[in-house]
Design a protein around this motif. Sequence first.
Motif, PDB file in Angstrom:
ATOM      1  N   THR A 105      -1.597  -3.660  -5.885  1.00 48.10           N
ATOM      2  CA  THR A 105      -1.290  -4.047  -4.508  1.00 48.10           C
ATOM      3  C   THR A 105      -0.019  -5.129  -4.718  1.00 48.10           C
ATOM      4  O   THR A 105      -0.176  -6.344  -4.047  1.00 48.10           O
ATOM      5  CB  THR A 105      -1.851  -4.388  -3.599  1.00 48.10           C
TER       6      THR A 105
ATOM      7  N   VAL B 259      -2.886  -0.722   2.582  1.00 43.33           N
ATOM      8  CA  VAL B 259      -3.016  -1.505   1.408  1.00 43.33           C
ATOM      9  C   VAL B 259      -4.455  -1.888   0.877  1.00 43.33           C
ATOM     10  O   VAL B 259      -4.812  -1.579  -0.117  1.00 43.33           O
ATOM     11  CB  VAL B 259      -2.418  -2.820   1.944  1.00 43.33           C
TER      12      VAL B 259
ATOM     13  N   LEU C 196       4.413   0.617   2.102  1.00 43.14           N
ATOM     14  CA  LEU C 196       4.103   0.107   3.327  1.00 43.14           C
ATOM     15  C   LEU C 196       5.145   0.094   4.341  1.00 43.14           C
ATOM     16  O   LEU C 196       4.917   0.881   5.415  1.00 43.14           O
ATOM     17  CB  LEU C 196       3.856  -1.406   3.370  1.00 43.14           C
TER      18      LEU C 196
ATOM     19  N   PRO D  31       4.552  -6.217  -5.275  1.00 42.50           N
ATOM     20  CA  PRO D  31       5.567  -5.799  -4.379  1.00 42.50           C
ATOM     21  C   PRO D  31       6.248  -4.660  -4.044  1.00 42.50           C
ATOM     22  O   PRO D  31       6.782  -4.178  -3.076  1.00 42.50           O
ATOM     23  CB  PRO D  31       6.623  -6.846  -4.912  1.00 42.50           C
ATOM     24  N   MET D  32       6.018  -3.730  -4.854  1.00 44.20           N
ATOM     25  CA  MET D  32       6.302  -2.322  -4.992  1.00 44.20           C
ATOM     26  C   MET D  32       5.812  -1.814  -3.865  1.00 44.20           C
ATOM     27  O   MET D  32       6.286  -1.039  -2.863  1.00 44.20           O
ATOM     28  CB  MET D  32       6.415  -1.571  -6.234  1.00 44.20           C
TER      29      MET D  32
ATOM     30  N   PHE E  31       7.656  -1.172  -0.341  1.00 51.14           N
ATOM     31  CA  PHE E  31       8.330   0.180  -0.458  1.00 51.14           C
ATOM     32  C   PHE E  31       7.114   1.216   0.437  1.00 51.14           C
ATOM     33  O   PHE E  31       7.540   1.708   1.586  1.00 51.14           O
ATOM     34  CB  PHE E  31       8.729   0.740  -1.642  1.00 51.14           C
TER      35      PHE E  31
ATOM     36  N   ALA F  18       3.350  -3.144  -1.551  1.00 54.74           N
ATOM     37  CA  ALA F  18       3.408  -3.731  -0.377  1.00 54.74           C
ATOM     38  C   ALA F  18       4.780  -3.538   0.417  1.00 54.74           C
ATOM     39  O   ALA F  18       4.438  -3.856   1.471  1.00 54.74           O
ATOM     40  CB  ALA F  18       2.930  -5.140  -0.593  1.00 54.74           C
TER      41      ALA F  18
END
Lengths: 230, 256
Positions: B184, B216, B193, B186-187, B191, B189
């Motif tokens: 989980t 998530v 998301l 930055p990609m 994109f 969480a």
Amino acid sequence: MDNIKETFLEVVLSILPITIVITILQFTLVWLPLDMFFQFLIGVGMVGAGLVLFLLGVNIGLLPIGEMIGSALSKTKRIWLIVFFGFLLGLVVTIAEPDVRVLSSQVDQVSGGQIPMDILILSVAIGVGVFVALAMFRIIFSINIVYLLAGGYAIVFLLAAFTPSVFVPISFDAGGVTTGPLTVPFILSLGVGVAAVMRGKSSSGDGFGLVALASIGPILSVLLLGVIYG
Amino acid sequence: MNIKIFEGFWHVLFDVATALIPLFFLFLLFQLVFLKLPWEKLQDILVGFILTYAGLALFLQGVHIGFLPVGSMMGEKLGTIENTWLLVPIGFVLGFVAIYAEPAVSVLTHQVEKVSGGYIPQKLLLYTLSFGVGLSIALSMVRILIGIPIWYFVVPGYLFALIIVRFSNKTFTSVAFDSGGVATGPMTATFILSLFVGIASVTEGRDPLLDGFGMVALVALAPIISVLTLGVIYRRKEQEQYDKEQLRTKAHSNDR
């Protein structure tokens, strides 16, 4: 130089698939405005260049540092020192993680501003700190990680039963989100460093599991806040 | 043309700096008290910090201007297509490929291969992770279409994980639970998301914020189970191997 070439190739292979999938979707189902699509392609370029620099930097910076700090601490042979610094490192790294701030603003939205932002960030960070310290303890005394995980999740589900249901999904997110791209390499190599000294090179696989334990801390913290404020 | 490349870049630069500077000071503290590295090594590490800073800032900015808006716009379009079941395979494929581009995943898989001395190959771990995350996104799509509470997945999921730990190879246990936290990043969480929030915002009776959150949680759970399953397969293979060797030595001793 070989290292740079290898990293570059790896990054190309890692961002190409998602770019192709999005491009296919764009020209079959989605049809976004072309401006938007060009902006996306520029974004892909930046993500690629960023990943190359990041991975190179992590390999000569964060990873060796984590490992060196881990083994330097272990060589002191003072258990309380290792555990205390485990707590401190977990705390500091989490307070600094940008994603934690994003999370806290989301919590603000859901809870209608009941939970002050500082308290949330601090309690999430303490959650991570306590569990990193626990993880150090585990490595030193070679406690089976399954017991810690089972115990941790048992408390999570128990608390979840008493927390307003809005907080439950957020708390699980908190667990995932706090372990971001800076925390992971650092904590990962820290564990490997401690395990290498304390348990001998052969069992340095024991150093894994820090990220896992570090993700339980924030879940518990947010659930507890839910119980208190809900 | 209306293209915004550096919108909000100052913000990103500031965020990454606040994240990295405390780590740098911690290192300095350790350098002064414990490590006392020579100047050349220090230079390397300094360069490492600068590269990490520039790289992460560029990466996050690329995600913000490229993947984030495309994710939410795609979500809104996909939420209104006629054959909504198509979302399930699309979700699987997007989840599968998004995890490739996750920075921490690359670090974890390489570290695992290195520390395990090649026992757990990097590629194999990566595919296992991707498969798990793909499945979890597909399941999240089903959830958003039918509206099943997240509870029905998360509790049995973790229970199942804790049960199959018993049948899994020990080396895999810690790595499996680590993967959950690593997947989980930055990609996913941002994109994935934003894609979900887009779909939820055009689907009736869904709360974008809450349904996004649940996704998530599933992404964190899925790789745990898929990596543990890999561990179960490893252990079985090894058991078979062991049995065969036992048989062979028995056969040998009978020959004599």
